[in-house]
Design an enzyme around this catalytic site. Sequence first.
Site, PDB file in Angstrom:
ATOM      1  N   ASP A  45      39.227  31.261  41.642  1.00 45.69           N
ATOM      2  CA  ASP A  45      40.180  31.919  40.790  1.00 45.69           C
ATOM      3  C   ASP A  45      39.753  33.299  40.025  1.00 45.69           C
ATOM      4  OD1 ASP A  45      42.292  33.197  39.286  1.00 45.69           O
ATOM      5  OD2 ASP A  45      42.793  31.124  38.397  1.00 45.69           O
ATOM      6  N   ASP A  46      40.162  34.287  40.525  1.00 43.71           N
ATOM      7  CA  ASP A  46      39.805  35.646  40.035  1.00 43.71           C
ATOM      8  C   ASP A  46      38.293  35.675  40.565  1.00 43.71           C
ATOM      9  OD1 ASP A  46      42.235  35.550  38.851  1.00 43.71           O
ATOM     10  OD2 ASP A  46      41.653  36.110  37.015  1.00 43.71           O
ATOM     11  N   CYS A  85      47.479  35.562  40.784  1.00 41.27           N
ATOM     12  CA  CYS A  85      47.099  34.114  41.030  1.00 41.27           C
ATOM     13  C   CYS A  85      48.463  33.446  41.891  1.00 41.27           C
ATOM     14  CB  CYS A  85      46.876  33.113  39.780  1.00 41.27           C
ATOM     15  SG  CYS A  85      45.544  33.724  38.870  1.00 41.27           S
ATOM     16  N   ARG A  89      48.744  31.843  45.835  1.00 39.63           N
ATOM     17  CA  ARG A  89      48.799  30.709  46.010  1.00 39.63           C
ATOM     18  C   ARG A  89      50.006  30.091  46.909  1.00 39.63           C
ATOM     19  NH1 ARG A  89      44.857  28.488  42.353  1.00 39.63           N
ATOM     20  NH2 ARG A  89      43.803  30.575  41.696  1.00 39.63           N
ATOM     21  N   LYS A 138      43.798  24.288  39.829  1.00 36.33           N
ATOM     22  CA  LYS A 138      44.825  24.771  39.437  1.00 36.33           C
ATOM     23  C   LYS A 138      46.107  25.029  40.392  1.00 36.33           C
ATOM     24  CE  LYS A 138      45.437  29.535  38.692  1.00 36.33           C
ATOM     25  NZ  LYS A 138      45.314  30.641  38.148  1.00 36.33           N
ATOM     26  N   HIS A 140      49.701  26.234  39.458  1.00 33.18           N
ATOM     27  CA  HIS A 140      50.275  27.656  39.156  1.00 33.18           C
ATOM     28  C   HIS A 140      51.411  27.951  39.989  1.00 33.18           C
ATOM     29  CE1 HIS A 140      48.968  31.516  36.947  1.00 33.18           C
ATOM     30  NE2 HIS A 140      50.329  31.031  36.394  1.00 33.18           N
ATOM     31  N   SER A 163      47.057  28.743  34.441  1.00 32.42           N
ATOM     32  CA  SER A 163      45.615  29.047  34.161  1.00 32.42           C
ATOM     33  C   SER A 163      45.264  28.512  32.628  1.00 32.42           C
ATOM     34  CB  SER A 163      45.602  30.321  34.081  1.00 32.42           C
ATOM     35  OG  SER A 163      45.903  31.163  35.432  1.00 32.42           O
ATOM     36  N   HIS A 225      38.062  32.582  36.475  1.00 35.17           N
ATOM     37  CA  HIS A 225      39.235  33.086  35.632  1.00 35.17           C
ATOM     38  C   HIS A 225      38.714  33.052  34.202  1.00 35.17           C
ATOM     39  CE1 HIS A 225      43.111  33.685  33.584  1.00 35.17           C
ATOM     40  NE2 HIS A 225      43.761  34.083  34.871  1.00 35.17           N
ATOM     41  N   ASP A 277      41.317  33.573  45.185  1.00 32.27           N
ATOM     42  CA  ASP A 277      42.925  33.872  44.764  1.00 32.27           C
ATOM     43  C   ASP A 277      42.987  35.594  45.112  1.00 32.27           C
ATOM     44  OD1 ASP A 277      41.943  34.120  42.320  1.00 32.27           O
ATOM     45  OD2 ASP A 277      44.111  33.244  41.746  1.00 32.27           O
ATOM     46  N   ASN A 278      42.350  36.340  44.140  1.00 33.81           N
ATOM     47  CA  ASN A 278      42.563  37.747  44.069  1.00 33.81           C
ATOM     48  C   ASN A 278      41.018  38.344  43.535  1.00 33.81           C
ATOM     49  OD1 ASN A 278      44.066  36.290  41.578  1.00 33.81           O
ATOM     50  ND2 ASN A 278      42.467  37.636  40.781  1.00 33.81           N
ATOM     51  N   LYS A 308      41.844  42.906  40.431  1.00 30.39           N
ATOM     52  CA  LYS A 308      42.942  41.923  40.417  1.00 30.39           C
ATOM     53  C   LYS A 308      44.150  42.957  40.003  1.00 30.39           C
ATOM     54  CE  LYS A 308      44.665  38.091  37.482  1.00 30.39           C
ATOM     55  NZ  LYS A 308      44.194  37.102  36.541  1.00 30.39           N
TER      56      LYS A 308
HETATM   57 MG    MG Z   1      43.585  34.442  40.019  1.00 30.74          MG
END
Ligand code: MG
Length: 462
Positions: A45-46, A85, A89, A138, A140, A163, A225, A277-278, A308
């Site tokens: 994540d991130d 996020c 997803r 996660k 989300h 998150s 994240h 994811d980003n 992001k």
């Molecule tokens: Mg993310």
Amino acid sequence: MRSTMHGVWVLATVLLFLSGAAGPALAQPTRAQAQRPNIVVFLTDDQGYADLSSYGHPTIRTPHIDQMAREGIRLTSFYSTAPVCTPARAALLTGRYPVRSGLVNALSPGAPIGMPATELTLAEALRAQGYRTGIIGKWHLGDGPSFNPTAHGFDYFFGLPYSHDYRAPFVQGAPPVPLYRGTAVVERPVDDTTLTRRYTEEAIRFIREARGEPFFLYVAHSMPHLPAVASTRFRGRSRAGNYGDVIEELDWSVGEVLRTLAELGLDRRTITVFTSDNGPWTNAMPRSFQEGQTLQDVGYAGIFRGSKATTYEGGVRVPGIVRWPGTIPAGQVSAELAANMDLFPTFLHLAGAKTPMDRPIDGYDILPMLTGRAPSPRKELFYFSGRNLEAVREGRWKLRIAPPQQPGQTAAAPELFDLERDPGERSNVAADHQDTLARLRSRIDAFREEVAAAAPAARPGD
Ligand code: MG
């Protein structure tokens, strides 16, 4: 033993041939079941493009993920379908641009929307093919009961509905973050410092309990994240500070899962993917930098511009590693264009399922590209920010048309980049390539019309 096995294979091949001649009813299931692999997706994540040794980080050590890359293919033009996020997803799990499911922005706790029941998720499609399906980490994609992952194709869920920063002091007024097992809250507030370790233990248990049945395991890590936190064992271990500790714990986690697959003899029967994811959240709001978190706790997009939540490359170009010993040749590095939504049709095909015809699917089956047999079927990629289609990439060219910053302002000048010569998007070459500009602008206009016509009406919370 070997000669016995060989005999069985010869017999099986003969039977397959004979039954194929007699009719497909006997042959097809046997062949499909023999070939369809387990599927494991690691999603961080991130995490930035350049936070792994194999993607250029000078001090963070990621030997397990790097080895995974050496044993398969390392993609350098792999994209998340959205720069934040939730939509990223949604795309991964539906094979569609997020605007089609209406999941275009990050969902807050208690949001009235989530994964629509009308969407076919990767988990639902694979479960219909006999796969055991699990999400560890996660989700989300909505936190009400009807949005629980177990209502959308997952047999098993251990993790967070959103998150881990949806809590004070990062988000004032948010309820304590719950940790779920299935539909039950098992810890609240969650201890986020031990999440990576606990996700790893759960992932290993899920694989062991599959006991020979094909499985789809989606390991959606909460880290790195903000707030980026490592468990005690990993704190202070890396040369790259707290953020390096967090990434190195994620690397350990991937190594543990891969070791489990090897121990169980599943290496050649399992396709594994590692991605994010980003891009890195370098543009996070001041509220995200509390409890000792600073910009040093955010990753790097490497040579790419942006972060992001932007439609520059740094927002969406992410690591993309795919490993499947015996099927995907080892040692490949490829700049072929692909996106996380391409995993949906690719995995459906591997599981013997047909890609649905009752809705637009934006992903492509990229297995022939991954195996080195063909170029990528993806020739273009659209970049959305929320509902706004801001950019398109076609081959080496990218056109970005950002909307006005304020209502009433005129839009910024179109930016045309040659991503092969200028991956960092420094030189706007629009003036020198008016024909390319016009062609890509017409592609953006046409796709805007297509998704506007197909997209669900705006929902509360968008
Ligand atoms: Mg993310």
